[in-house]
Motif scaffolding. Structure first.
Motif, PDB file in Angstrom:
ATOM      1  N   ARG A 419      86.201  82.586  99.100  1.00 25.31           N
ATOM      2  CA  ARG A 419      87.497  82.629  98.421  1.00 25.31           C
ATOM      3  C   ARG A 419      88.436  81.508  98.855  1.00 25.31           C
ATOM      4  O   ARG A 419      89.596  81.500  98.467  1.00 25.31           O
ATOM      5  CB  ARG A 419      88.160  83.993  98.671  1.00 25.31           C
ATOM      6  CG  ARG A 419      87.431  85.139  97.963  1.00 25.31           C
ATOM      7  CD  ARG A 419      87.940  86.498  98.441  1.00 25.31           C
ATOM      8  NE  ARG A 419      87.388  87.575  97.644  1.00 25.31           N
ATOM      9  CZ  ARG A 419      86.166  88.085  97.807  1.00 25.31           C
ATOM     10  NH1 ARG A 419      85.359  87.583  98.741  1.00 25.31           N
ATOM     11  NH2 ARG A 419      85.748  89.077  97.049  1.00 25.31           N
ATOM     12  N   ARG A 420      87.938  80.571  99.631  1.00 17.18           N
ATOM     13  CA  ARG A 420      88.792  79.518 100.162  1.00 17.18           C
ATOM     14  C   ARG A 420      88.560  78.159  99.501  1.00 17.18           C
ATOM     15  O   ARG A 420      89.056  77.139 100.003  1.00 17.18           O
ATOM     16  CB  ARG A 420      88.578  79.392 101.679  1.00 17.18           C
ATOM     17  CG  ARG A 420      89.226  80.506 102.478  1.00 17.18           C
ATOM     18  CD  ARG A 420      88.787  80.495 103.925  1.00 17.18           C
ATOM     19  NE  ARG A 420      88.959  79.199 104.589  1.00 17.18           N
ATOM     20  CZ  ARG A 420      88.562  78.959 105.840  1.00 17.18           C
ATOM     21  NH1 ARG A 420      87.963  79.922 106.544  1.00 17.18           N
ATOM     22  NH2 ARG A 420      88.749  77.783 106.383  1.00 17.18           N
ATOM     23  N   ALA A 421      87.835  78.108  98.425  1.00 21.13           N
ATOM     24  CA  ALA A 421      87.587  76.839  97.747  1.00 21.13           C
ATOM     25  C   ALA A 421      87.710  77.036  96.240  1.00 21.13           C
ATOM     26  O   ALA A 421      87.742  78.165  95.741  1.00 21.13           O
ATOM     27  CB  ALA A 421      86.214  76.286  98.122  1.00 21.13           C
ATOM     28  N   ASP A 422      87.733  75.937  95.515  1.00 17.49           N
ATOM     29  CA  ASP A 422      88.132  75.954  94.108  1.00 17.49           C
ATOM     30  C   ASP A 422      87.122  76.583  93.155  1.00 17.49           C
ATOM     31  O   ASP A 422      87.422  76.729  91.958  1.00 17.49           O
ATOM     32  CB  ASP A 422      88.440  74.528  93.644  1.00 17.49           C
ATOM     33  CG  ASP A 422      89.789  74.022  94.136  1.00 17.49           C
ATOM     34  OD1 ASP A 422      90.681  74.857  94.373  1.00 17.49           O
ATOM     35  OD2 ASP A 422      89.953  72.800  94.281  1.00 17.49           O
ATOM     36  N   HIS A 423      85.947  76.976  93.639  1.00 16.36           N
ATOM     37  CA  HIS A 423      85.052  77.746  92.773  1.00 16.36           C
ATOM     38  C   HIS A 423      85.580  79.171  92.577  1.00 16.36           C
ATOM     39  O   HIS A 423      85.227  79.829  91.599  1.00 16.36           O
ATOM     40  CB  HIS A 423      83.630  77.802  93.351  1.00 16.36           C
ATOM     41  CG  HIS A 423      83.580  78.196  94.785  1.00 16.36           C
ATOM     42  ND1 HIS A 423      83.312  77.309  95.787  1.00 16.36           N
ATOM     43  CD2 HIS A 423      83.792  79.391  95.396  1.00 16.36           C
ATOM     44  CE1 HIS A 423      83.331  77.936  96.946  1.00 16.36           C
ATOM     45  NE2 HIS A 423      83.641  79.189  96.732  1.00 16.36           N
ATOM     46  N   TRP A 424      86.405  79.658  93.511  1.00 10.90           N
ATOM     47  CA  TRP A 424      86.823  81.058  93.458  1.00 10.90           C
ATOM     48  C   TRP A 424      87.629  81.409  92.205  1.00 10.90           C
ATOM     49  O   TRP A 424      87.371  82.456  91.579  1.00 10.90           O
ATOM     50  CB  TRP A 424      87.592  81.461  94.710  1.00 10.90           C
ATOM     51  CG  TRP A 424      88.068  82.877  94.627  1.00 10.90           C
ATOM     52  CD1 TRP A 424      89.351  83.328  94.549  1.00 10.90           C
ATOM     53  CD2 TRP A 424      87.234  84.055  94.541  1.00 10.90           C
ATOM     54  NE1 TRP A 424      89.379  84.702  94.432  1.00 10.90           N
ATOM     55  CE2 TRP A 424      88.092  85.167  94.423  1.00 10.90           C
ATOM     56  CE3 TRP A 424      85.862  84.263  94.548  1.00 10.90           C
ATOM     57  CZ2 TRP A 424      87.616  86.466  94.325  1.00 10.90           C
ATOM     58  CZ3 TRP A 424      85.387  85.566  94.447  1.00 10.90           C
ATOM     59  CH2 TRP A 424      86.249  86.649  94.334  1.00 10.90           C
ATOM     60  N   PRO A 425      88.624  80.624  91.763  1.00 11.04           N
ATOM     61  CA  PRO A 425      89.326  81.000  90.531  1.00 11.04           C
ATOM     62  C   PRO A 425      88.391  81.151  89.332  1.00 11.04           C
ATOM     63  O   PRO A 425      88.635  81.995  88.461  1.00 11.04           O
ATOM     64  CB  PRO A 425      90.331  79.855  90.337  1.00 11.04           C
ATOM     65  CG  PRO A 425      90.586  79.356  91.709  1.00 11.04           C
ATOM     66  CD  PRO A 425      89.268  79.453  92.401  1.00 11.04           C
ATOM     67  N   PHE A 426      87.321  80.353  89.270  1.00 10.99           N
ATOM     68  CA  PHE A 426      86.361  80.486  88.175  1.00 10.99           C
ATOM     69  C   PHE A 426      85.612  81.813  88.292  1.00 10.99           C
ATOM     70  O   PHE A 426      85.487  82.557  87.306  1.00 10.99           O
ATOM     71  CB  PHE A 426      85.381  79.312  88.194  1.00 10.99           C
ATOM     72  CG  PHE A 426      85.989  77.995  87.814  1.00 10.99           C
ATOM     73  CD1 PHE A 426      85.973  77.546  86.503  1.00 10.99           C
ATOM     74  CD2 PHE A 426      86.594  77.187  88.774  1.00 10.99           C
ATOM     75  CE1 PHE A 426      86.537  76.330  86.140  1.00 10.99           C
ATOM     76  CE2 PHE A 426      87.168  75.965  88.423  1.00 10.99           C
ATOM     77  CZ  PHE A 426      87.147  75.541  87.110  1.00 10.99           C
ATOM     78  N   LEU A 427      85.103  82.112  89.476  1.00  8.01           N
ATOM     79  CA  LEU A 427      84.383  83.374  89.669  1.00  8.01           C
ATOM     80  C   LEU A 427      85.281  84.566  89.359  1.00  8.01           C
ATOM     81  O   LEU A 427      84.862  85.522  88.697  1.00  8.01           O
ATOM     82  CB  LEU A 427      83.865  83.462  91.097  1.00  8.01           C
ATOM     83  CG  LEU A 427      82.674  82.569  91.443  1.00  8.01           C
ATOM     84  CD1 LEU A 427      82.480  82.513  92.960  1.00  8.01           C
ATOM     85  CD2 LEU A 427      81.394  83.074  90.771  1.00  8.01           C
ATOM     86  N   ALA A 428      86.524  84.505  89.839  1.00  2.00           N
ATOM     87  CA  ALA A 428      87.445  85.619  89.612  1.00  2.00           C
ATOM     88  C   ALA A 428      87.756  85.806  88.136  1.00  2.00           C
ATOM     89  O   ALA A 428      88.113  86.908  87.709  1.00  2.00           O
ATOM     90  CB  ALA A 428      88.730  85.393  90.402  1.00  2.00           C
ATOM     91  N   ALA A 429      87.631  84.733  87.351  1.00  5.81           N
ATOM     92  CA  ALA A 429      87.885  84.806  85.911  1.00  5.81           C
ATOM     93  C   ALA A 429      86.621  85.129  85.117  1.00  5.81           C
ATOM     94  O   ALA A 429      86.664  85.136  83.885  1.00  5.81           O
ATOM     95  CB  ALA A 429      88.485  83.490  85.428  1.00  5.81           C
ATOM     96  N   GLY A 430      85.512  85.368  85.802  1.00  3.01           N
ATOM     97  CA  GLY A 430      84.281  85.733  85.107  1.00  3.01           C
ATOM     98  C   GLY A 430      83.427  84.554  84.686  1.00  3.01           C
ATOM     99  O   GLY A 430      82.501  84.720  83.882  1.00  3.01           O
TER     100      GLY A 430
END
Length: 509
Positions: A419-430
């Motif tokens: 959750r500390r890198a920029d892939h996380w917003p994508f994962l959180a958005a599905g």
């Protein structure tokens, strides 16, 4: 007009930037990649702090390089940029004062502050130690400042739990002792600066009315002087998760915190390589890396410029290098090259892009993020984020296997790297997404180098272009990345979630 001038300025800076280490590198592609890294992490970019002139120069340089490589603008209004507005609250370390009795705490060295809009500017209160500060254990601390052991591992309290408990108890502030027992990633002192950067429309953070501070454990002895309590014994017990006492201190906690507040603008840099397949070109794979760094901050060994070479100029440079290799020739799918701002301040640019993408949201089919990569020892093992959650992980595994690299799940989930890198917003958005960490076997020389890097260079001025590198490992990862992008962008089917994913349900909410 401003954004156009950034592109022109960036090109001029690049032309004037020397390449000091390229002659060391035998592989031409790796040499070209490192030349781009040196340009982005050179002193002329001033560490690329969010909202700084140095960041704007780096953004202009990158846009010019994307254009020269044959990408098309994918920002707003036909530009390369997606400008974002932020509020910036920074503690003035010279004008601020924090003390406990006769012990003066040095800002950024002994103590740091987490700014918030509702934070009091002055506090004078009794100080009470309450162990791990679990809910229901604080007693009457109304109007006091509560000193808590900052346990960071599973099984006891979390930072959010402690702050909520202290606020609900009516305290005036919280001082968290940074956990020296969290050896997998200890806190680094001095801190570069005490700062909060947030979107202009962001809601106030939790515990907004409290003075929230963190204490260097080496300063605890001074705080406890005259109390009859042994700081070393308390730290040993806290590091072990053992029972801790509760006690009040006679010496008062006194703080005056001076703030600098301003509004800043910083832009994501976005280019696109249009797809060549009439049926698949609507689908977009996002390749991302964060362009921002720490900029100028508290000096470490006489150096106050945080160049951010491996974190993360090198992997913005890898996006640039891939664009140059393609020379405008597309994959079957369209590929967005995204250099995000504000990652170091809370993934701000990535969150903004996912919330308001410059292509239809439903057209984003995958994200491959480059961050947390340290090519300082041989590449034999990759830690892969979200390895088992989507078929993108299967593509990663197949590509790594072909390159002679093993893959693993995160062996240290307590660090919360997912959750500390920029892939996380994508994962959180599905949206299926992944990122990578150079892995190591416990007890090996690779682990020693990895730990040493985090201790001596991570978020420090010493993360510069002159640091030790393993050029073979760097070239091996870069080749893996090129192959992975081709596999994902040319695959018959876009990545999809797996039914058993533990991330899938949070992503749907």
């Amino acid at each position: 007009m401003l954004l156009k001038s950034l592109t022109v300025l960036g090109a001029a800076v690049f032309a004037a930037t020397p390449a000091s280490r390229v002659a060391e590198i035998e592989d031409p592609d790796t040499a070209a990649w490192w030349q781009a890294t040196e340009a982005l992490s050179g002193d002329a970019m001033e560490g690329r702090d969010t909202g700084s002139p140095g960041y704007d120069r780096a953004a202009g340089l990158l846009a010019a390089k994307f254009a020269a490589a044959g990408l098309k603008p994918a920002g707003e209004n036909g530009t390369w940029f997606q400008p974002l507005r932020f509020s910036d609250e920074t503690v003035d370390p010279v004008a601020s004062r924090i003390s406990v009795g006769a012990a003066r705490l040095r800002m950024l060295h002994d103590v740091t502050v987490a700014p918030s809009p509702g934070m009091p500017g002055t506090v004078r209160a009794a100080l009470a130690f309450r162990g791990y500060c679990a809910p229901g254990t604080l007693g009457d601390v109304r109007g006091k400042v509560v000193l808590c052991y900052g346990w960071r591992r599973a099984g006891l309290t979390s930072g959010a739990t402690r702050a909520a408990a202290v606020e609900q108890a009516g305290a005036a502030g919280i001082v968290t002792i940074a956990d020296p027992g969290f050896t997998v990633e200890p806190m680094r002192w001095p801190v570069a600066y005490a700062r909060r950067v947030a979107p202009v429309d962001a809601s106030a953070p939790a515990a907004d009315r409290l003075l929230v501070t963190t204490l260097n454990p080496q300063a605890l002895a001074g705080v406890l002087a005259g109390s009859g309590h042994d700081a070393a014994a308390l730290l040993r017990a806290g590091s072990a998760g053992a029972s801790l006492p509760s006690f009040d201190l006679d010496a008062p906690f006194v703080a005056t915190v001076a703030m600098r507040r301003r509004m800043i603008t910083s832009a994501n840099v976005l280019g696109v390589l249009p797809g060549r397949d009439p049926l698949l070109r609507r689908e977009h794979v996002v390749l991302s890396a964060h362009l921002d760094g720490y900029g100028r901050g508290e000096a470490v060994r006489g150096d106050g410029l945080y160049n951010g070479a491996l974190d993360n100029a090198a992997y913005v440079a890898l996006l640039q290098r891939l664009a140059e290799r393609r020379k405008g020739v597309g994959y079957r799918r369209s590929v967005i090259f995204a250099a995000f701002t504000g990652e170091e301040k809370g993934l701000l640019g990535a969150h903004a892009f996912v919330a308001r993408p410059t292509v239809p949201r439903g057209d984003l089919v995958a994200n491959i993020n480059l961050d947390q990569l340290r090519p300082i020892f041989p590449l034999e093992l990759l830690t892969v984020h979200a390895l088992d959650d989507t078929t993108l992980g299967d593509m990663v595994r197949a590509t790594a296997t072909a390159a002679g690299v093993a893959v693993q799940r995160d062996p240290e989930p307590e660090r919360n790297l997912l959750r500390r890198a920029d892939h996380w917003p994508f994962l959180a958005a599905g949206i299926p997404a992944t990122g990578f960490v150079f892995g190591y076997r416990p007890g090996t020389e690779a682990e020693r180098r990895y730990r040493l890097w985090y201790e001596t260079r991570y978020h420090k001025p010493q993360d510069d272009a002159g640091q030790p590198m393993d050029w073979t490992a760097a070239a091996k990862f870069n080749a893996f990345f090129y192959a992975l992008v081709e596999r994902v962008a040319d695959a018959p089917a876009a990545p999809a979630w797996k039914p058993a994913s533990v991330l899938r349900e949070p992503a749907r909410r």
